[in-house]
Design a protein around this motif. Structure first.
Motif, short mmCIF file in Angstrom:
data_model
loop_
_atom_site.label_atom_id
_atom_site.label_comp_id
_atom_site.label_asym_id
_atom_site.label_seq_id
_atom_site.Cartn_x
_atom_site.Cartn_y
_atom_site.Cartn_z
N MET A 187 44.77 50.45 49.39
CA MET A 187 44.36 50.66 50.77
C MET A 187 42.84 50.76 50.84
O MET A 187 42.20 51.23 49.91
N HIS A 234 42.60 52.38 45.28
CA HIS A 234 42.11 52.21 46.65
C HIS A 234 40.67 51.72 46.63
O HIS A 234 39.91 52.03 45.72
N ASP A 252 42.28 51.09 56.39
CA ASP A 252 43.71 51.42 56.49
C ASP A 252 43.90 52.90 56.76
O ASP A 252 44.96 53.32 57.21
N GLY A 279 50.09 54.78 55.14
CA GLY A 279 50.03 53.33 54.91
C GLY A 279 51.39 52.69 55.14
O GLY A 279 51.50 51.65 55.79
N SER A 317 52.73 45.17 52.69
CA SER A 317 52.58 45.82 53.99
C SER A 317 52.54 44.80 55.13
O SER A 317 52.82 45.13 56.27
N ARG A 341 40.71 44.70 51.28
CA ARG A 341 41.64 45.74 50.84
C ARG A 341 41.33 46.21 49.42
O ARG A 341 41.64 47.33 49.04
#
Ligand code: CA
Length: 217
Positions: free
Chosen positions: A1, A25, A46, A116, A163, A177
């Motif tokens: 994320m 992340h 995110d 998320g 996702s 991302r």
């Protein structure tokens, strides 16, 4: 994320940055409201982990401003323990969640993952993709109950595609991302990670749409 961490205390921010990056992340750090605002102007996140007491004002100002602009990014507030009124004010201003300071790293990670999942429209923590079983809460992946080990970057890419399942993500959306501002990005990093993931998950797990990007069908 892709996470924006808004926190002015350097030691705390450093510990969080190290931890969240180790979990795969892409994290940008803003030590005050104006830098947070600047980051939000140019990138999509995110989740935002937002401290309230900042040198140039209250995190609530930023939160209200983002909500007014229609930004629905999940916002997790960092509030002082036992400050119920602070939490209420934060939730009323549009926060999705809060964590009490001092931070518990494991709790923050779990809350980020939960938001998320929710943002992706599927809050369940376990599901199947063909012969793969995915434990999103534990960030683990199995085929026939044998675990397939992914590096944190591989997982971050997989999770981003998952996702947005069924939708094509462009290379630059995937880079967003995977990398924070200032990270060294190899030009072909996304291709390399996709190819590694295919090696581990099977060639058909991730499809290429030439000139557009990648998707998990
Ligand atoms: Ca502070």
């Amino acid at each position: 994320m892709r996470v924006l961490l808004v926190e002015d205390e350097a030691d705390i921010a450093d510990a969080l940055l190290r931890f969240l990056r180790s979990q795969g992340h892409a994290v940008d750090h803003a030590p005050n409201l104006s830098e947070a605002q600047a980051a939000l102007d140019v990138a999509e996140f995110d989740a935002i982990l937002l401290d309230l007491a900042l040198p140039d004002g209250s995190g609530l100002t930023l939160l209200r401003d983002q909500r007014r602009k229609g930004n629905r990014v999940p916002v997790i507030l960092a509030t002082a323990r036992n400050q119920i009124s602070e939490r209420i004010a934060g939730l009323d201003a549009g926060a999705d969640d809060y964590v009490a300071k001092p931070y518990d790293l494991g709790e923050i990670e779990a809350r980020l993952r939960a938001h998320g999942r929710r943002a992706s429209g599927d809050p369940s923590t376990e599901f199947r993709l063909g012969e793969l079983r995915i434990d999103r809460a534990g960030a683990r992946l199995f085929r026939d109950d044998v675990e397939i080990r992914l590096t944190s970057r591989e997982w971050a890419l997989f999770e981003a595609l998952l996702s947005s399942r069924g939708r094509v993500l462009s290379k630059s959306a995937l880079e967003d991302r995977l990398y924070a501002f200032g990270d060294q990005i190899e030009g072909n990093a996304v291709e390399v990670y996709v190819s590694r993931l295919r090696g581990k998950l099977g060639a058909g797990a991730i499809q290429t749409r030439r000139g557009l990007g990648y998707l998990i069908p």
